[in-house]
Design a protein around this motif. Sequence first.
Motif, PDB file in Angstrom:
ATOM      1  N   GLU A 138      36.947  -5.236  15.969  1.00  0.00           N
ATOM      2  CA  GLU A 138      35.929  -6.273  15.833  1.00  0.00           C
ATOM      3  C   GLU A 138      36.406  -7.562  16.499  1.00  0.00           C
ATOM      4  OE1 GLU A 138      35.195  -7.461  11.802  1.00  0.00           O
ATOM      5  OE2 GLU A 138      37.272  -7.119  11.219  1.00  0.00           O
ATOM      6  N   VAL A 139      35.442  -8.424  16.804  1.00  0.00           N
ATOM      7  CA  VAL A 139      35.760  -9.707  17.421  1.00  0.00           C
ATOM      8  C   VAL A 139      34.686 -10.710  17.019  1.00  0.00           C
ATOM      9  CG1 VAL A 139      34.474  -9.210  19.551  1.00  0.00           C
ATOM     10  CG2 VAL A 139      36.367 -10.872  19.605  1.00  0.00           C
ATOM     11  N   GLY A 167      32.813   0.036  21.709  1.00  0.00           N
ATOM     12  CA  GLY A 167      33.344   0.420  20.413  1.00  0.00           C
ATOM     13  C   GLY A 167      33.854  -0.730  19.581  1.00  0.00           C
ATOM     14  N   ILE A 168      33.363  -1.945  19.866  1.00  0.00           N
ATOM     15  CA  ILE A 168      33.824  -3.146  19.156  1.00  0.00           C
ATOM     16  C   ILE A 168      32.666  -3.735  18.367  1.00  0.00           C
ATOM     17  CG2 ILE A 168      34.809  -5.455  19.412  1.00  0.00           C
ATOM     18  CD1 ILE A 168      35.879  -4.527  22.158  1.00  0.00           C
ATOM     19  N   ASN A 169      32.916  -4.051  17.111  1.00  0.00           N
ATOM     20  CA  ASN A 169      31.911  -4.717  16.283  1.00  0.00           C
ATOM     21  C   ASN A 169      31.997  -6.223  16.516  1.00  0.00           C
ATOM     22  OD1 ASN A 169      29.997  -5.189  14.156  1.00  0.00           O
ATOM     23  ND2 ASN A 169      31.719  -5.741  12.834  1.00  0.00           N
ATOM     24  N   ALA A 170      30.904  -6.812  17.010  1.00  0.00           N
ATOM     25  CA  ALA A 170      30.871  -8.247  17.269  1.00  0.00           C
ATOM     26  C   ALA A 170      30.300  -8.980  16.066  1.00  0.00           C
ATOM     27  CB  ALA A 170      30.040  -8.542  18.503  1.00  0.00           C
ATOM     28  N   TRP A 202      41.083  -4.984  24.840  1.00  0.00           N
ATOM     29  CA  TRP A 202      39.801  -4.832  24.159  1.00  0.00           C
ATOM     30  C   TRP A 202      39.656  -3.449  23.546  1.00  0.00           C
ATOM     31  CZ3 TRP A 202      35.082  -7.551  26.853  1.00  0.00           C
ATOM     32  CH2 TRP A 202      35.368  -8.918  26.990  1.00  0.00           C
ATOM     33  N   LYS A 203      40.243  -2.447  24.157  1.00  0.00           N
ATOM     34  CA  LYS A 203      40.122  -1.078  23.655  1.00  0.00           C
ATOM     35  C   LYS A 203      40.800  -0.921  22.297  1.00  0.00           C
ATOM     36  CE  LYS A 203      39.837   1.042  28.240  1.00  0.00           C
ATOM     37  NZ  LYS A 203      40.431   2.026  29.190  1.00  0.00           N
TER      38      LYS A 203
END
Length: 243
Positions: free
Chosen positions: A137-138, A156-159, A132-133
Amino acid sequence: MNHPRPAHQTETSFGTENNGRIVLALPKGRILKAVSPLMSGTGMAPAPECLGGDSRKLRFPTQDPQVDVVRVRSFDVATFVASGGAQVGVCGADVLMEFDYPEIYAPLDLGIGACRISVAQPAHLPHDPQEWKRWSEVRVATKYPAITRRFFAARGINATIVHLHGAMELAPMLGLSRLIVDLVDTGSTLKANGLKEVETIAQVTSRVIVNRTALKTRPEQIDRILSRFRTALAASSPVAENV
């Protein structure tokens, strides 16, 4: 996507149909079933037809002539209370987390309807938290866009949200999303659809919520209702039963 805020009206701004009665909003479905025994202990049990699945009515009298119950969708309880249509309600903490209405005060955890908001993915895929790091994006299917965005943004992930109101489990198998975020109880529905939980976002129970304006303008009535819930909750606890 920002959720619409309730109109800023006082809790006495609309019509005169309440005639001084307090309106208590209860959610349809599993929480209504779970809260029903507790309502009997409060002296505010609604008319029997409220608990049945056949009635088309949405508003019901209770044992207390000064309190009426309205039966609405679980996600709508918070909106009714925040807008002042109902002065008191019962809803899951998931709804409060999703909408985060400043007009609502949640003074009492009933400890019923326990479940969790979780991230799930296809069971055949490995789950590596370190992977995940590396994501920027996901794509996620959920009915909780705000909770989901906050959870992934903290990592730090754009969903990218696929906003569904049900059948989230279909999204990965039909290629709509890589992950889902949903309410989980036993996990049997996930398993039956080839998914597995990989992260828990939050534990969820049901809360009594109050309109803040009503708390200021009708403190005696609101305090009496809260006191009734506390008394019924204490009487139904395992400790109380063993005394």
